[in-house]
Motif scaffolding. Structure first.
Motif, PDB file in Angstrom:
ATOM      1  N   SER A   1       0.837  -1.185   0.000  1.00 51.61           N
ATOM      2  CA  SER A   1       0.000   0.000   0.000  1.00 51.61           C
ATOM      3  C   SER A   1       0.882   1.249   0.000  1.00 51.61           C
ATOM      4  O   SER A   1       2.018   1.211   0.468  1.00 51.61           O
ATOM      5  CB  SER A   1      -0.900   0.007   1.234  1.00 51.61           C
ATOM      6  OG  SER A   1      -0.133   0.316   2.371  1.00 51.61           O
ATOM      7  N   SER A   2       0.346   2.318  -0.529  1.00 51.09           N
ATOM      8  CA  SER A   2       1.162   3.537  -0.586  1.00 51.09           C
ATOM      9  C   SER A   2       1.451   4.053   0.819  1.00 51.09           C
ATOM     10  O   SER A   2       2.489   4.667   1.067  1.00 51.09           O
ATOM     11  CB  SER A   2       0.464   4.599  -1.430  1.00 51.09           C
ATOM     12  OG  SER A   2      -0.742   4.991  -0.817  1.00 51.09           O
TER      13      SER A   2
ATOM     14  N   LYS B   1       5.463   5.157   5.131  1.00 53.37           N
ATOM     15  CA  LYS B   1       6.016   4.914   6.462  1.00 53.37           C
ATOM     16  C   LYS B   1       7.484   4.514   6.373  1.00 53.37           C
ATOM     17  O   LYS B   1       8.319   5.040   7.106  1.00 53.37           O
ATOM     18  CB  LYS B   1       5.222   3.825   7.173  1.00 53.37           C
ATOM     19  CG  LYS B   1       5.682   3.633   8.592  1.00 53.37           C
ATOM     20  CD  LYS B   1       4.900   2.594   9.339  1.00 53.37           C
ATOM     21  CE  LYS B   1       5.347   2.562  10.789  1.00 53.37           C
ATOM     22  NZ  LYS B   1       4.691   1.485  11.544  1.00 53.37           N
TER      23      LYS B   1
ATOM     24  N   VAL C   1       3.513  12.536   4.333  1.00 51.09           N
ATOM     25  CA  VAL C   1       4.963  12.491   4.522  1.00 51.09           C
ATOM     26  C   VAL C   1       5.617  13.827   4.879  1.00 51.09           C
ATOM     27  O   VAL C   1       6.418  13.894   5.813  1.00 51.09           O
ATOM     28  CB  VAL C   1       5.711  11.859   3.316  1.00 51.09           C
ATOM     29  CG1 VAL C   1       5.524  10.360   3.306  1.00 51.09           C
ATOM     30  CG2 VAL C   1       5.295  12.464   2.003  1.00 51.09           C
TER      31      VAL C   1
ATOM     32  N   GLN D   1      -7.870   2.719   6.074  1.00 50.69           N
ATOM     33  CA  GLN D   1      -8.262   1.333   5.888  1.00 50.69           C
ATOM     34  C   GLN D   1      -7.900   0.837   4.491  1.00 50.69           C
ATOM     35  O   GLN D   1      -7.517  -0.305   4.317  1.00 50.69           O
ATOM     36  CB  GLN D   1      -9.776   1.218   6.101  1.00 50.69           C
ATOM     37  CG  GLN D   1     -10.211  -0.183   6.442  1.00 50.69           C
ATOM     38  CD  GLN D   1     -11.707  -0.234   6.707  1.00 50.69           C
ATOM     39  OE1 GLN D   1     -12.526   0.169   5.878  1.00 50.69           O
ATOM     40  NE2 GLN D   1     -12.078  -0.718   7.866  1.00 50.69           N
TER      41      GLN D   1
ATOM     42  N   GLY E   1      -5.362   1.670   2.929  1.00 49.49           N
ATOM     43  CA  GLY E   1      -3.904   1.678   2.779  1.00 49.49           C
ATOM     44  C   GLY E   1      -3.389   2.891   2.026  1.00 49.49           C
ATOM     45  O   GLY E   1      -2.280   2.895   1.521  1.00 49.49           O
ATOM     46  N   GLU E   2      -4.196   3.921   1.957  1.00 51.36           N
ATOM     47  CA  GLU E   2      -3.778   5.117   1.205  1.00 51.36           C
ATOM     48  C   GLU E   2      -3.285   6.233   2.108  1.00 51.36           C
ATOM     49  O   GLU E   2      -2.893   7.293   1.622  1.00 51.36           O
ATOM     50  CB  GLU E   2      -4.968   5.678   0.410  1.00 51.36           C
ATOM     51  CG  GLU E   2      -5.517   4.742  -0.621  1.00 51.36           C
ATOM     52  CD  GLU E   2      -6.828   5.258  -1.194  1.00 51.36           C
ATOM     53  OE1 GLU E   2      -7.347   4.604  -2.098  1.00 51.36           O
ATOM     54  OE2 GLU E   2      -7.323   6.311  -0.747  1.00 51.36           O
ATOM     55  N   MET E   3      -3.388   6.036   3.412  1.00 56.33           N
ATOM     56  CA  MET E   3      -3.006   7.107   4.329  1.00 56.33           C
ATOM     57  C   MET E   3      -2.303   6.500   5.542  1.00 56.33           C
ATOM     58  O   MET E   3      -2.684   5.420   6.007  1.00 56.33           O
ATOM     59  CB  MET E   3      -4.271   7.879   4.765  1.00 56.33           C
ATOM     60  CG  MET E   3      -4.009   9.052   5.687  1.00 56.33           C
ATOM     61  SD  MET E   3      -5.535   9.895   6.181  1.00 56.33           S
ATOM     62  CE  MET E   3      -5.656  11.176   4.939  1.00 56.33           C
ATOM     63  N   LEU E   4      -1.287   7.203   6.031  1.00 54.98           N
ATOM     64  CA  LEU E   4      -0.593   6.748   7.235  1.00 54.98           C
ATOM     65  C   LEU E   4      -1.597   6.627   8.382  1.00 54.98           C
ATOM     66  O   LEU E   4      -2.456   7.491   8.555  1.00 54.98           O
ATOM     67  CB  LEU E   4       0.490   7.752   7.622  1.00 54.98           C
ATOM     68  CG  LEU E   4       1.703   7.868   6.703  1.00 54.98           C
ATOM     69  CD1 LEU E   4       2.475   9.143   7.013  1.00 54.98           C
ATOM     70  CD2 LEU E   4       2.612   6.662   6.849  1.00 54.98           C
TER      71      LEU E   4
ATOM     72  N   GLN F   1      -1.121   4.831  14.247  1.00 51.88           N
ATOM     73  CA  GLN F   1       0.000   4.037  14.760  1.00 51.88           C
ATOM     74  C   GLN F   1       1.284   4.332  13.982  1.00 51.88           C
ATOM     75  O   GLN F   1       2.358   4.474  14.576  1.00 51.88           O
ATOM     76  CB  GLN F   1      -0.366   2.545  14.673  1.00 51.88           C
ATOM     77  CG  GLN F   1       0.609   1.644  15.402  1.00 51.88           C
ATOM     78  CD  GLN F   1       0.694   1.973  16.891  1.00 51.88           C
ATOM     79  OE1 GLN F   1      -0.326   2.057  17.570  1.00 51.88           O
ATOM     80  NE2 GLN F   1       1.897   2.208  17.405  1.00 51.88           N
ATOM     81  N   ASP F   2       1.166   4.448  12.658  1.00 52.86           N
ATOM     82  CA  ASP F   2       2.349   4.750  11.829  1.00 52.86           C
ATOM     83  C   ASP F   2       2.994   6.052  12.284  1.00 52.86           C
ATOM     84  O   ASP F   2       4.207   6.122  12.480  1.00 52.86           O
ATOM     85  CB  ASP F   2       1.953   4.912  10.345  1.00 52.86           C
ATOM     86  CG  ASP F   2       1.501   3.592   9.711  1.00 52.86           C
ATOM     87  OD1 ASP F   2       1.846   2.535  10.247  1.00 52.86           O
ATOM     88  OD2 ASP F   2       0.796   3.668   8.683  1.00 52.86           O
TER      89      ASP F   2
ATOM     90  N   ASP G   1       4.567   5.745  15.649  1.00 51.18           N
ATOM     91  CA  ASP G   1       5.822   4.982  15.573  1.00 51.18           C
ATOM     92  C   ASP G   1       6.976   5.874  15.141  1.00 51.18           C
ATOM     93  O   ASP G   1       8.083   5.763  15.642  1.00 51.18           O
ATOM     94  CB  ASP G   1       5.695   3.835  14.550  1.00 51.18           C
ATOM     95  CG  ASP G   1       4.832   2.697  15.078  1.00 51.18           C
ATOM     96  OD1 ASP G   1       4.507   2.715  16.282  1.00 51.18           O
ATOM     97  OD2 ASP G   1       4.480   1.810  14.277  1.00 51.18           O
TER      98      ASP G   1
END
Lengths: 84, 286
Positions: free
Chosen positions: A14-15, A20, B162, B204, B206-209, B212-213, B216
């Motif tokens: 995933s992007s 990350k 980012v 959900q 997977g397109e955005m941090l 938790q990311d 971390d």
């Protein structure tokens, strides 16, 4: 495409996970630089000048890193000499 | 975290000086001013006498977000230059008791903020207020450094993206090296992460941090997650801090963040995709 690929694609490719990974690398690198003492860039320059007296090398051939452990600091000096 | 009593109880001889909170981020456009307005209003709603200071000299916007842009007469720089008193420059909020706004100057630049001047204003405010919220400008230059220098608490506003995360980490480096607390050898500035414009559906997918990311990577305690919400633009259109709109998720999430700032333990909400109920769908609700 199996159901397992479906789940894997979400976690691995995933992007967001790419973002990350990239962030972890760049942030660790920049934190390392923040903790360096101020004299490091100048010291690197002077070491470079000394080596240049004897061997023709360019700016990027010297790599200096200071690593801090609990008990001591290690100064790592890496000089790449040109091929003869 | 801290056990302060609201304003009335604090008016004793030995009352503690105001806590200084800086709302900062490095990157622009992540929601610093929105968050400053919400947090300041939230603290005032809890009964704490609170001042919000706009440090963005030359690009003031806190006044617009707070809906008091037409009541600005004197500003922060006027007070620093002793062209006006603090009481003349402070704007009393019309909606929330205990809340005051100190606008930035629109005609000067950041160099107008002298260290001594800022210190004098904060000292004077400290005697009378419980909380001072400093709305930092973007960047890491003088204005931003001045906003965080005297802070006791830092709220680092970050978007799950980012460049924002990287810039937040840069600001954390400055908070750990260039503050009055560090220079005086006191306890370091308390750092808190405020994640804004969070979109659970995109996380959900997977397109955005994820929360938790970001946690971390930045490794500082999380004070709140504000979901991306239409209510934020709607509130700023009207010059009303979004925290006053308690019907909305963003408003509620800011209230939770203020509670955590005051040391309360509140579970995080709005981190998962909200399932629309049958009736909501039928009525086209959001």
């Amino acid at each position: 495409m199996s159901i397992f690929d479906y789940f894997r694609s979400k976690t691995k490719n995933s992007s967001a996970s790419v973002a990350k990974e990239r962030l972890q690398i760049i942030v660790a690198h920049e934190r390392g630089q923040r903790q360096q003492p101020d004299y490091l860039p100048q010291m690197q320059q002077e070491i470079l000048d000394v080596i240049r007296k004897y061997v023709a090398i360019d700016q990027d051939s010297v790599n200096i890193q200071l690593e801090n452990n609990d008990h001591c600091s290690i100064l790592e000096l890496n000089v790449t000499l040109p091929d003869r | 975290m801290n056990t302060r009593e609201p304003a009335e109880a604090g008016r004793t001889e030995e009352r503690v000086l105001a806590k200084i909170i800086v709302v900062t981020s490095g990157k622009g456009g992540v929601g610093k001013t929105t968050s400053s307005a919400a947090i300041g209003t939230g603290l005032a709603l809890r009964g704490f006498k609170t001042a919000i200071i706009d440090f963005d000299v030359g690009l003031r916007n806190l006044d617009l977000i707070m809906g008091c842009e037409r009541r600005v007469v004197y500003d922060f720089v006027n007070v620093i230059n002793k062209e006006a008193t603090l009481n003349q420059a402070l704007i009393k909020d019309k909606r929330t008791p205990n809340l005051f706004i100190l606008p930035a100057s629109q005609t000067r630049d950041k160099d107008a903020l002298s260290q001594e001047g800022v210190q004098a204003v904060l000292n004077e405010l400290s005697r009378d207020f419980d909380y001072i919220v400093c709305d930092s400008p973007a960047g890491i230059e003088k204005g931003a450094q001045m906003a965080l220098y005297y802070a006791d608490i830092a709220v680092v506003v970050t978007n799950p993206e980012v460049s924002s995360v990287r810039d937040s980490d840069r600001i954390l480096g400055i908070l750990q090296s260039k503050t009055r607390r560090v220079e005086a050898g006191e306890e370091p500035v308390q750092e808190h992460l405020l994640l804004t414009r969070y979109n659970p559906a995109r996380v959900q997918a997977g397109e955005m941090l994820s929360v938790q990311d970001v946690e971390d990577i930045l490794a500082i305690p999380l004070i709140g997650v504000i979901p991306e919400s239409e209510a934020v633009l709607k509130a700023s259109n009207q010059g009303m801090p979004v925290i006053l709109d308690q019907e909305t998720e963003a408003g509620q999430a800011y209230s939770d963040a203020v509670a955590r700032l005051l040391g309360e333990v509140v579970e995080h909400r709005f981190l998962e995709v909200q399932k629309k109920g049958f009736f909501k769908r039928l009525l086209g609700g959001k």
